[in-house]
Every structure is written in C-alpha cells, then in structure tokens.
Design an enzyme around this catalytic site. Structure first.
Site, short mmCIF file in Angstrom:
data_model
loop_
_atom_site.label_atom_id
_atom_site.label_comp_id
_atom_site.label_asym_id
_atom_site.label_seq_id
_atom_site.Cartn_x
_atom_site.Cartn_y
_atom_site.Cartn_z
N CYS A 8 43.12 11.74 4.77
CA CYS A 8 44.03 12.78 5.26
C CYS A 8 44.27 13.89 4.25
CB CYS A 8 45.34 12.16 5.74
SG CYS A 8 46.30 11.32 4.44
N HIS A 61 44.41 16.38 11.89
CA HIS A 61 44.46 15.48 10.73
C HIS A 61 43.22 14.60 10.71
CE1 HIS A 61 45.66 11.63 12.92
NE2 HIS A 61 45.58 12.53 13.87
N HIS A 78 50.83 9.90 5.09
CA HIS A 78 49.84 10.55 5.94
C HIS A 78 50.28 11.98 6.19
CE1 HIS A 78 46.41 10.59 8.62
NE2 HIS A 78 47.14 11.20 9.53
#
Length: 348
Positions: free
Chosen positions: A258, A319, A307
C-alpha cells in the site's frame, strides 16, 4: 538320389529367397512405434498423412504407444489424401479449418508462413489449436491485419496519451502499434520488466508526460495547498496500475504494497522519501473534508495506521490491497468503513 537332393536344395534356396522378400516387404509396410514418435512425425517420415495412418490402422484417436506396430500406407494410397487436404481451406484462401493431426507448424508450412506470423495473425498466445478451429492463413490477410487493427487500437488511447492493455497484448505489440521502441515504452512507464497486465494503463507517447499537467490546469487546483503535486496527474498515474498484484514491500509495477504504491505514484512528479504507512501518517496534515489526491488511512491489523490509499472523490479511493492488488474501493464498504482512521494531506 542326387537329383532329388539337388531339387530339395534348389527348393530351399528359392523358398528362402521368397521368405526373405516377403519379410522385406512386410518390414517396409510396417513400423514399430518408438519413444518420441507421433502420428504426425511418422506421417512426415513415410510421406503420408495422419488421416491415412489412422485409416489403415483403424485408429479412432491420435494416441499411439511405444512398441505398437503400425501399417504404413503405400505412397500411391497416401498421395491422394495429401492432395485432398489443401482444399479444406475455403476458396477465399484467407482462412483454414484445423483438421485432426494439424499443428501450427504444419499449417504455417502449408501456407508459406512461419509459426510466429500465424500466431500473430490469429492473436494466439500459445501453440495449442483445436479441431475445426478457423485460422486466418494467407499472406494478404497477414499484411492487412496490422493496418486494420491499428486504427481500432489508436482510439483507445485517451486524451492523456494512454492505452489500456488488452488480453493478448505484449510490450512489443503495443510499442509497434504506437510507433515506439520497447525500451522507450518501458522508460516512460517506469517499467523494470516486460510484464504487463490486462486493463493496465500505459503511457504511449513521450509527449503525454509533459502535456498532461498543462491540458487540465483547473483540475490541479486541489493540489496547490502543497504546491508540489498535480492531483489530476497523480490520480491518472495511479489508475494506470489497476490490476498490478500486491507484493509486500513492493515499489514497482511488478508488485506494490500500500505505501509502496503511494511512493511510486508520487515519485512520478517529485523526489520523495519512501515512507511506511505510519510514516505518511506522521508527516501529513489532517483534513476534515478529504479532497481528491489526499491520503486516506485505515487500521487493519494492529494499532495505528496500517493501510492507506489515495482519495479519488465521491468517497472512492485507490489502493494496493493484499487480496486485490491495485484497485478502487469505497469508504462506505462495510470492511473499510469500520477501519477508517481519517484523511491527511501530504506535503513534500
């Protein structure tokens, strides 16, 4: 008595000669299957056809076994079937229906082509073909196909000078379509390998790197708060990598995690540090109402931000998910809404 013995001797000699000739004839008309043999290789060796071999030996499939004895059709028997195979292509000469025993090499040879030309003409990614499959075969089609396919592909290049990868594409094919070299294509897209993915967005002209920021100046307004990132370009760059797989610690189009994905997208515009998710959280400024280009953070497996993604607007974000790769998701999704920590604006 001597005459009788002489007669017997002559009979033995003649009989032996007859048996030898019969044996020679038998060995000339049969063959014992060895390791590596196929009906196709045997038909080529003995100047016959696969269908003739199957017919003479009453075979219902192309399967043969080591040690199996096969009868070989005489040349006079097999020649007509060879002549009859060619008309199986339609009268137009532009297509051919695959027959039992055919291979790409056999079809290509028959129509004075090579295997690579045949595969390219039919958009084949492997050497596997099927009975009754229709293949484009003639030279005129081979010559005309690129000119008809390029106009069809060119419109898919969007206003930003990008192209969406289709099934069967390769860097070589795309580079050829847009009159580039493979090395140029890899360079402007920051690719370190020849691997590309279906639906991946690729820049296909050098000018797209410099014209994109100037063609949509109004959309870059949200990024003026940090004075460094053009939001429109940032989002466009991010979307090019939809479909790229997840890779722990990955920072290239061969695989992203990420934060590595955020780093790579930002690196297309600015010189920046490779932060972790927690690092981006700590150096960015909180915002109560996220705008496109802002970073959104989530708590997925331990305390604190673990994240992150790029906010696109309309409660959507892009993402690199561990189970999805690069994708677009919604903040309203039941999984993400429960784990949402907030949005922040990155400044260099």
């Amino acid at each position: 008595m001597k005459k009788r013995q002489l007669a017997l001797s002559l009979g033995t000699i003649v009989g032996g000669t007859f048996l030898y000739q019969a044996s020679a004839e038998a060995s000339a008309s049969t063959v014992q299957v060895k390791a590596g043999d196929t009906l196709w290789s045997l038909s080529t060796t003995y100047h016959t056809t696969v269908e003739a071999l199957k017919s003479v030996n009453k075979l219902s499939s192309n399967t043969i076994h080591i040690g199996q004895t096969l009868s070989i059709p005489s040349v006079s028997t097999s020649q007509p079937s060879n002549k009859e195979e060619k008309p199986s292509a339609p009268a137009t000469g532009s297509t051919y229906k695959v027959q039992s025993g055919d291979t790409l090499w056999k079809v290509a040879t028959r129509f004075n082509m090579n295997v690579e030309e045949l595969k390219r003409l039919n958009a084949l990614s492997s050497n596997i073909i099927y009975i009754n499959q229709t293949l484009k075969v003639n030279g005129s089609n081979s010559a005309s196909t690129p000119t008809t396919s390029k106009p069809a592909e060119t419109p898919s290049k969007d206003a930003n000078g990008t192209y969406k990868v289709q099934r069967g594409d390769s860097l070589s094919k795309i580079a050829s379509t847009f009159h580039m070299s493979v090395s140029e294509l890899k360079q402007i897209n920051g690719l370190t390998s020849n691997t590309i993915y279906v639906n991946q967005q690729l820049k296909v002209s050098k000018s797209s790197q410099t014209t994109t920021p100037t063609t949509k100046p109004s959309t870059s307004t949200p990024s003026t708060s940090n004075g460094t990132l053009n939001v429109s370009q940032m989002i466009s760059d991010a979307k090019r990598y939809i479909g790229v797989p997840y890779k722990w610690g990955g920072t290239t189009p061969s695989g992203f995690d990420c934060s590595g994905f955020i780093y790579y997208v930002m690196k297309q515009q600015i010189s920046t540090t490779r932060y972790t998710t927690a690092g981006y959280w700590s150096v960015s400024t909180p915002v109560s109402n996220p705008q496109p280009g802002d970073l959104v953070f989530f708590n997925t497996y331990s305390s604190g931000p673990t994240h992150m993604g790029i906010y696109l607007g309309n409660r959507q974000f892009i993402h690199a998910g561990s189970s999805t790769g690069v994708t677009i998701a919604s903040l309203d999704n039941s999984y993400w809404s429960k784990r949402y920590l907030g949005a922040k604006r990155f400044s260099k």
